[in-house]
Design an enzyme around this catalytic site. Structure first.
Site, PDB file in Angstrom:
ATOM      1  N   CYS A 115     100.874 -33.380  35.531  1.00  0.00           N
ATOM      2  CA  CYS A 115     100.920 -33.158  34.081  1.00  0.00           C
ATOM      3  C   CYS A 115     100.257 -31.851  33.655  1.00  0.00           C
ATOM      4  O   CYS A 115     100.397 -31.430  32.510  1.00  0.00           O
ATOM      5  CB  CYS A 115     100.261 -34.321  33.348  1.00  0.00           C
ATOM      6  SG  CYS A 115     101.143 -35.888  33.525  1.00  0.00           S
ATOM      7  N   HIS A 254      96.830 -32.906  26.153  1.00  0.00           N
ATOM      8  CA  HIS A 254      97.691 -33.837  26.871  1.00  0.00           C
ATOM      9  C   HIS A 254      97.800 -35.106  26.025  1.00  0.00           C
ATOM     10  O   HIS A 254      96.926 -35.377  25.187  1.00  0.00           O
ATOM     11  CB  HIS A 254      97.053 -34.121  28.237  1.00  0.00           C
ATOM     12  CG  HIS A 254      97.881 -34.961  29.136  1.00  0.00           C
ATOM     13  ND1 HIS A 254      99.232 -34.773  29.301  1.00  0.00           N
ATOM     14  CD2 HIS A 254      97.540 -36.022  29.938  1.00  0.00           C
ATOM     15  CE1 HIS A 254      99.688 -35.672  30.165  1.00  0.00           C
ATOM     16  NE2 HIS A 254      98.696 -36.430  30.558  1.00  0.00           N
ATOM     17  N   ASN A 284     103.978 -40.147  26.628  1.00  0.00           N
ATOM     18  CA  ASN A 284     103.457 -39.126  27.534  1.00  0.00           C
ATOM     19  C   ASN A 284     104.638 -38.464  28.226  1.00  0.00           C
ATOM     20  O   ASN A 284     105.264 -39.056  29.105  1.00  0.00           O
ATOM     21  CB  ASN A 284     102.515 -39.765  28.548  1.00  0.00           C
ATOM     22  CG  ASN A 284     101.928 -38.753  29.527  1.00  0.00           C
ATOM     23  OD1 ASN A 284     102.310 -37.586  29.539  1.00  0.00           O
ATOM     24  ND2 ASN A 284     100.998 -39.201  30.350  1.00  0.00           N
TER      25      ASN A 284
END
Length: 329
Positions: A115, A254, A284
Site C-alpha cells: 500500500c 492511507h 481501502n
C-alpha cells in the site's frame, strides 16, 4: 529569487461505476453492517467489472491529471506506477498504461511496496527530477483489490478498487514537495500477504482449493503496527520540513479504517477535520488512496497556494512512507 522545487502540477482519479454495499457483503461473508459502518467507517466500495482491467481506470486517472496540469502525454518522460494488482505479471503495468495514454517518450516501470507503493513512486520520481535526469513525471497509484479479495472472508469489507495520479515537474517555485521519508522492515511478511500464484506457491488445484490466491490479513497485528508507524513516519517528514502538525492544512493518509485514523490523529495532535477521508465511499484502495484523496480536495477547490499537506501510508512487509507538500506552482 524562487527556489527550484519538484511540484505537483496536476491531479486525477478514477473509480469504477459498480458499487458494493455492506448489505451485499453480509450475504456472502461473516460480517455485520453496523460494525463495519460504526467501527471501520466504510459504507461502500467500488469494484471493476469483469471486462475491465486496472490499467483502464489508471489510464483515465492519468489523462485527467495530465489535463489538470495542462500537459500532453508526449511531454512525460518518466512514468512510475505503484501497484500490487497489475493487469499481468509481464509486461509491467507502467508500459501497459504508457501505451493506453500515448506517453511514447516516457520510460515506464512499476514499484511494488504494497500500500506504500504510491509514496515510494513519488519519492523515486522526485529524485530523478531533482538530479535533472528527467523533467516531467507521471506518478500513478492504482489497485483493483477485488481481484485478490476473498468475498467469503470477513476481511472483504475493507477493500475497494480505485486509481489516482499526479503530474510532477521541476519548476522555479517556493512550493512543491518539501520533504519525503520512507522505510521498510521485512520481518512481518506473513501478516498481510498473498501466497498463491507466486514462485513460492505456483498456481495449482491445491492452491485454489485452499484459497491461497486471496489476500490474508491478521487484522489485530496490522492495526497495532499501523497506529505505531503512521505517526512515526509523518513526524519524520515534518521534522525534515521543519514544521509541526499545527502547520498542516490537511492530512491525506492511507485509508485503512476510520477508528485507526482517529487514533493516529490524536497521537499526532491533528484535528479530525483536517484529515481527508475517502474510505467511507471507496474503502481501502491500497496504492490509490492518497492520490484519490488529493485529487478530491483539489477538484473541490479546497487547496490554496501555500497550503501544507501531509501524506502518510503503511503497507505490508512492512513498508511505510510520508511526504510534506506545499501546494501551488
Amino acid at each position: 529569487m524562487k527556489k527550484s522545487n519538484v511540484v505537483i502540477c496536476g491531479t486525477g482519479s478514477c473509480v469504477p461505476d459498480h458499487i458494493i454495499t455492506n448489505d451485499e457483503l453480509e450475504k456472502s461473508a461473516p460480517t455485520n453492517k453496523e460494525w463495519v459502518e460504526s467501527v471501520l467507517g466504510i459504507r461502500e466500495r467500488r469494484r471493476l467489472k469483469k471486462e475491465e482491467n486496472p490499467s483502464d481506470m489508471a489510464a483515465k486517472a492519468a489523462l485527467r491529471a495530465l489535463d489538470n496540469a495542462k500537459t500532453s502525454p508526449e511531454e512525460i518522460d518518466l512514468l512510475i506506477v505503484g501497484t500490487i494488482t497489475p493487469d499481468r505479471k509481464v509486461p509491467s503495468q507502467g508500459t501497459i498504461i504508457q501505451r493506453k495514454i500515448g506517453a511514447r517518450n516516457a520510460v515506464a516501470f512499476d514499484i511494488n511496496a504494497a500500500c506504500a507503493g504510491f509514496i515510494f513512486s513519488l519519492v523515486c520520481a522526485k529524485q530523478f527530477l531533482d538530479n535533472g535526469y528527467y523533467k516531467n513525471a507521471l506518478v500513478i497509484g492504482v489497485d483493483a483489490m477485488s481481484v485478490m479479495t476473498d468475498y467469503k472472508d470477513r476481511t472483504c469489507v475493507f477493500y475497494g478498487d480505485a486509481s489516482g495520479a499526479v503530474v510532477v515537474k521541476k519548476l522555479e517555485s517556493e512550493n512543491g514537495i518539501i520533504s519525503t521519508y520512507f522505510g521498510s522492515d521485512g520481518e512481518s511478511k506473513d501478516l498481510v500477504t498473498t501466497y498463491g500464484g507466486s514462485a513460492e506457491y505456483p498456481v495449482s488445484y491445491d492452491v485454489v482449493d485452499k484459497r491461497l490466491q486471496y489476500l490474508i490479513m491478521r487484522g489485530k497485528e496490522v492495526g497495532t503496527t499501523a497506529i505505531r508507524i503512521i505517526p512515526y513516519a509523518l513526524r519524520k517528514a515534518m521534522e525534515e520540513a521543519a514544521i509541526t502538525s499545527d502547520d498542516l492544512t490537511y492530512l491525506v493518509p492511507h485509508q485503512p479504517n476510520e477508528t485507526l485514523l482517529k487514533r493516529c490523529s490524536e497521537i499526532l495532535n491533528i484535528p479530525e477535520e483536517k484529515i481527508v477521508i475517502t474510505l467511507d465511499r471507496y474503502g481501502n484502495a491500497s496504492n490509490a488512496n492518497i492520490p484519490l484523496a488529493l485529487d478530491e480536495i483539489n477538484r473541490q477547490g479546497k487547496l490554496k497556494d501555500g497550503d501544507k499537506i501531509g501524506m502518510v501510508t503503511i503497507g505490508a512487509g512492512w513498508t511505510w512512507g510520508s511526504a510534506v507538500i506545499q501546494w501551488g506552482q
